[in-house]
Write an enzyme that holds these catalytic residues in place. Structure first.
Site, short mmCIF file in Angstrom:
data_model
loop_
_atom_site.label_atom_id
_atom_site.label_comp_id
_atom_site.label_asym_id
_atom_site.label_seq_id
_atom_site.Cartn_x
_atom_site.Cartn_y
_atom_site.Cartn_z
N ASP A 32 0.79 -1.25 0.00
CA ASP A 32 0.00 0.00 0.00
C ASP A 32 0.82 1.30 0.00
OD1 ASP A 32 -1.92 -1.93 0.23
OD2 ASP A 32 -2.72 -1.25 2.15
N LYS A 137 -6.73 -4.80 -3.20
CA LYS A 137 -7.37 -5.46 -2.05
C LYS A 137 -8.38 -4.51 -1.41
CE LYS A 137 -3.53 -4.33 1.12
NZ LYS A 137 -4.22 -3.57 2.15
N VAL A 165 3.24 0.25 4.23
CA VAL A 165 2.53 0.99 5.28
C VAL A 165 1.10 0.48 5.43
CG1 VAL A 165 3.90 3.06 4.92
CG2 VAL A 165 1.78 2.80 3.62
N CYS A 170 -2.00 -2.59 7.76
CA CYS A 170 -2.00 -3.51 6.61
C CYS A 170 -0.78 -4.43 6.58
CB CYS A 170 -2.16 -2.73 5.32
SG CYS A 170 -3.82 -2.04 5.19
C1 C5J Z 1 -3.02 0.57 5.57
C2 C5J Z 1 -4.70 1.82 6.75
N1 C5J Z 1 -2.56 0.38 4.35
N2 C5J Z 1 -3.85 2.24 7.69
N3 C5J Z 1 -4.28 1.08 5.70
O1 C5J Z 1 -2.34 0.31 6.54
O2 C5J Z 1 -5.87 2.11 6.84
#
Ligand code: C5J
Length: 234
Positions: A32, A137, A165, A170
């Site tokens: 992400d 996703k 991240v 995630c």
């Molecule tokens: C991820 C989130 N990618 N923090 N999403 O960690 O909402």
């Protein structure tokens, strides 16, 4: 360049203990690294976060990405996001918190966390090559409602180098899903980041505690060192 018919084994210095990896059965999984989380005006900022805190992960990931491309290691990028009609976005997720802009609302980088919008895209510094796998996703974990298991099986992958991240959301969710599916997960500490430094630290501790209950933790330099060290060709 890796030869899929031939194991190429190295030992990586990690916690709670060194881990032996066959690079031919290892994938780099980048979670992400999207504008919506990394840049002002996206989903991360609408939730009240200081998005600049995530910038520390970019260079270590870029170093690993360069290594993976050079050696022919499978690279998987993931993107969290939803269909334009929000049919894959549960109300419990959309309504959560008190953001100034919710998932699907128009923002400075297009509709927040919607597939195909500029904010949903991966940041320029880590942009996927056409040959690399990109997994879209709808959830926090990269295995939920995606083709990731099939992709990893197709390439004979047993080990995942996981970065991206955020560490405690995630990255941790994906590592836990992967652990239950039998993958060895090695999490790259400097290639992960959180809006909350204390959650980053605890997120890594949770992975490596209890003898590595979810996996191993190392840093990008240790991976590069292991790759550059003489490997045993079996
Ligand atoms: C991820 C989130 N990618 N923090 N999403 O960690 O909402």
């Amino acid at each position: 360049m890796l030869n899929s018919g031939q194991a190429s084994i190295a030992t990586v210095v990690a916690e709670p203990e060194p881990v032996e990896l066959d690079w031919t059965a290892t994938a780099l999984v980048i979670i992400d690294m999207q504008r919506d989380f990394m840049e002002p005006g996206g989903f991360g900022e609408t939730l009240g976060n200081d998005v600049l805190r995530l910038a520390t992960a970019v260079q270590p990931i870029a170093n690993l990405l360069g290594m993976a491309r050079e050696m022919g290691m499978l690279v998987v990028h993931t993107r969290e996001g939803h269909l334009p009609d929000l049919s894959d976005a549960p109300p419990a997720k959309v309504e959560r918190g008190a953001p100034s802009l919710r998932i699907g609302d128009p923002g400075p980088m297009g509709r927040i966390l919607i597939r195909g919008e500029p904010g949903h895209d991966i940041i320029a510094d880590l942009y996927p090559l056409d040959s690399e796998v990109v997994i879209d996703k709808p959830g926090k974990g990269a295995f939920y409602a995606t083709e990731l298991s099939d992709v990893l099986q197709k390439y004979g992958i047993e080990n995942l180098l996981v970065c991206g991240v955020t560490t405690e959301v995630c990255v941790n969710t994906t590592v836990r899903e992967a652990n239950d599916r039998g993958y060895r997960c090695v999490v790259i500490s400097d290639g992960c980041a959180s809006y909350f430094p204390e959650f980053h630290d605890m997120g890594l501790k949770m992975i490596k505690a209890q003898g590595g209950i979810f996996g191993w933790v190392t840093d990008s330099a240790a991976i590069l060192k292991a790759v550059n060290a003489e490997t045993a060709i079996v």
